[in-house]
Design a protein around this motif. Structure first.
Motif, PDB file in Angstrom:
ATOM      1  N   ILE A  36       0.677  -1.179   0.428  1.00  0.00           N
ATOM      2  CA  ILE A  36       0.300   0.046  -0.611  1.00  0.00           C
ATOM      3  C   ILE A  36       0.609   0.990  -0.420  1.00  0.00           C
ATOM      4  O   ILE A  36       0.238   2.253  -0.907  1.00  0.00           O
ATOM      5  N   HIS A  37       1.753   1.335   0.806  1.00  0.00           N
ATOM      6  CA  HIS A  37       2.671   2.702   0.800  1.00  0.00           C
ATOM      7  C   HIS A  37       3.283   2.722  -0.613  1.00  0.00           C
ATOM      8  O   HIS A  37       3.915   3.573  -1.032  1.00  0.00           O
ATOM      9  N   ALA A  38       3.944   1.611  -0.625  1.00  0.00           N
ATOM     10  CA  ALA A  38       5.064   1.500  -2.677  1.00  0.00           C
ATOM     11  C   ALA A  38       4.223   2.272  -3.310  1.00  0.00           C
ATOM     12  O   ALA A  38       4.521   2.974  -4.314  1.00  0.00           O
ATOM     13  N   LEU A  39       2.802   1.843  -3.442  1.00  0.00           N
ATOM     14  CA  LEU A  39       1.928   2.708  -4.150  1.00  0.00           C
ATOM     15  C   LEU A  39       0.871   3.795  -4.219  1.00  0.00           C
ATOM     16  O   LEU A  39       1.190   4.665  -4.945  1.00  0.00           O
ATOM     17  N   GLU A  40       1.521   3.929  -2.815  1.00  0.00           N
ATOM     18  CA  GLU A  40       1.325   5.576  -2.696  1.00  0.00           C
ATOM     19  C   GLU A  40       2.699   6.194  -3.227  1.00  0.00           C
ATOM     20  O   GLU A  40       2.067   7.556  -3.671  1.00  0.00           O
ATOM     21  N   GLU A  41       3.989   5.631  -2.041  1.00  0.00           N
ATOM     22  CA  GLU A  41       5.248   6.665  -3.207  1.00  0.00           C
ATOM     23  C   GLU A  41       5.353   6.979  -4.613  1.00  0.00           C
ATOM     24  O   GLU A  41       5.917   7.808  -5.172  1.00  0.00           O
ATOM     25  N   LEU A  42       4.593   5.581  -5.277  1.00  0.00           N
ATOM     26  CA  LEU A  42       5.190   5.643  -6.419  1.00  0.00           C
ATOM     27  C   LEU A  42       3.872   5.908  -7.662  1.00  0.00           C
ATOM     28  O   LEU A  42       4.159   6.268  -8.642  1.00  0.00           O
TER      29      LEU A  42
ATOM     30  N   GLY B 251       0.771   4.674  -8.130  1.00  0.00           N
ATOM     31  CA  GLY B 251       0.734   4.071  -8.753  1.00  0.00           C
ATOM     32  C   GLY B 251       1.441   3.328  -9.613  1.00  0.00           C
ATOM     33  O   GLY B 251       2.765   3.600  -9.755  1.00  0.00           O
ATOM     34  N   ALA B 252       1.549   2.265 -10.012  1.00  0.00           N
ATOM     35  CA  ALA B 252       3.065   1.250 -10.302  1.00  0.00           C
ATOM     36  C   ALA B 252       2.063  -0.323 -10.698  1.00  0.00           C
ATOM     37  O   ALA B 252       1.829  -0.466 -11.088  1.00  0.00           O
ATOM     38  N   ARG B 253       3.296  -0.956 -12.278  1.00  0.00           N
ATOM     39  CA  ARG B 253       2.724  -2.205 -12.358  1.00  0.00           C
ATOM     40  C   ARG B 253       3.616  -3.017 -11.585  1.00  0.00           C
ATOM     41  O   ARG B 253       4.628  -3.090 -10.684  1.00  0.00           O
TER      42      ARG B 253
ATOM     43  N   THR C 210      -1.793  -1.333 -14.943  1.00  0.00           N
ATOM     44  CA  THR C 210      -1.124  -0.606 -13.481  1.00  0.00           C
ATOM     45  C   THR C 210      -1.744  -0.341 -12.044  1.00  0.00           C
ATOM     46  O   THR C 210      -3.718  -0.205 -12.109  1.00  0.00           O
ATOM     47  N   TYR C 211      -1.356  -0.039 -10.950  1.00  0.00           N
ATOM     48  CA  TYR C 211      -2.695  -0.688  -9.916  1.00  0.00           C
ATOM     49  C   TYR C 211      -2.109   0.893  -9.323  1.00  0.00           C
ATOM     50  O   TYR C 211      -0.973   1.208  -9.218  1.00  0.00           O
ATOM     51  N   SER C 212      -3.312   1.232  -8.271  1.00  0.00           N
ATOM     52  CA  SER C 212      -3.379   2.270  -8.074  1.00  0.00           C
ATOM     53  C   SER C 212      -4.274   1.741  -6.041  1.00  0.00           C
ATOM     54  O   SER C 212      -5.267   0.923  -6.726  1.00  0.00           O
ATOM     55  N   LEU C 213      -3.574   3.411  -5.150  1.00  0.00           N
ATOM     56  CA  LEU C 213      -5.458   2.890  -4.423  1.00  0.00           C
ATOM     57  C   LEU C 213      -6.247   3.936  -5.099  1.00  0.00           C
ATOM     58  O   LEU C 213      -6.370   4.595  -5.402  1.00  0.00           O
TER      59      LEU C 213
END
Length: 271
Positions: free
Chosen positions: A23-29, A31-33, A67-70
């Motif tokens: 979850i935190h990685a998706l926030e920092e990036l 969104g990401a693959r 791509t995945y996002s919160l």
């Protein structure tokens, strides 16, 4: 009873910890693959995919193409948590009044886990730094360089302040930031004596803030509020005195209203 403090860290579940890492990685990036997340977290792609699939099924993550996002589920949870906060509920109209009356940015903050959490910010008509202030709503921050943060630190038990400094240190943001423990404690004593705090270009050069604590009836600090503006405006004697008066008065009004709301719950109920 387990309270979720650091003392209970040996009882944490690795799968839950990893899920929050994702979850935190998706926030920092932003969104990401899957491959990008796997590299960022040093995890296998299959493990990352499994976490993302679970989070998507629980509606905490959305997928657009690869791509995945919160998801906005976090917004709903955040609004729920904030609306349960008595300081926010009662302080909100006072912060809006402060921004309207001064034309500057008005802030309402509290402390959790030794960090400052901004509950509410309102932009006055002549306020500066909108992008920066918006970003501050999205992340916790250190307490020692802001007027709201120092207002809170000044009314925490000294042992608690020591614990916070031990954990996070005293990071310098500008040449004016207090980075020495003894100097910080001297500053906190002065804040208690005068009843309000300064951020004198300690967070951003050219920006000054004046803050005051919000205390409960037992003297425990619930949070704080502040007004920030360009240093040249805030240093003008008449303007400075006006801001101090409005900030301290608003803090007192919030304190009284919180105490009155608590008293209402003690009133007898008649049928």
């Amino acid at each position: 009873m387990v309270d979720g403090s650091e003392n209970s860290s040996s009882r944490t579940l690795k799968t839950v910890t990893r899920a929050f890492d994702v979850i935190h990685a998706l926030e920092e990036l932003d969104g990401a693959r899957v491959t990008e997340l796997a590299t960022h977290l040093d995890m296998s792609k299959s493990a990352v995919y499994n976490y993302l699939t679970t989070l998507r099924e629980k509606k905490f993550v959305i997928q657009e193409g690869n791509t995945y996002s919160l998801s906005l589920r976090f917004l709903l949870l955040g609004e729920y948590v904030r609306n349960q906060n008595k300081l926010y509920e009662i302080g909100k109209p006072e912060i809006e009044n402060l921004a309207d009356e001064t034309g500057e940015y008005a802030h309402l903050a509290t402390e959790q886990h030794g960090l400052s959490v901004n509950l509410y910010k309102v932009r006055g008509e002549k306020a500066v730094g909108s992008n920066y202030q918006t970003n501050k709503l999205q992340k916790p921050d250190y307490l020692h360089f802001s007027a709201t943060g120092k207002s809170i630190l000044a009314y925490l038990p000294p042992g608690r302040v020591d614990t916070i400094v031990d954990r996070y240190g005293l990071t310098g943001k500008t040449k004016n930031t207090i980075t020495d423990r003894e100097t910080l404690f001297e500053e906190l004593d002065q804040i208690q004596e005068r009843g309000y705090a300064y951020n004198d270009e300690e967070e951003i050069e050219g920006l000054k803030a004046i803050g005051a604590p919000v205390l409960d009836r037992d003297g425990r600090v619930l949070g704080s509020l502040s007004i920030s503006g360009p240093t040249n405006r805030m240093n003008e004697t008449e303007y400075h005195n006006m801001v101090v008066e409005k900030v301290t008065n608003a803090a007192n009004v919030i304190e009284v209203n919180i105490n009155m709301s608590e008293d209402e719950t003690d009133l007898p109920k008649f049928i």
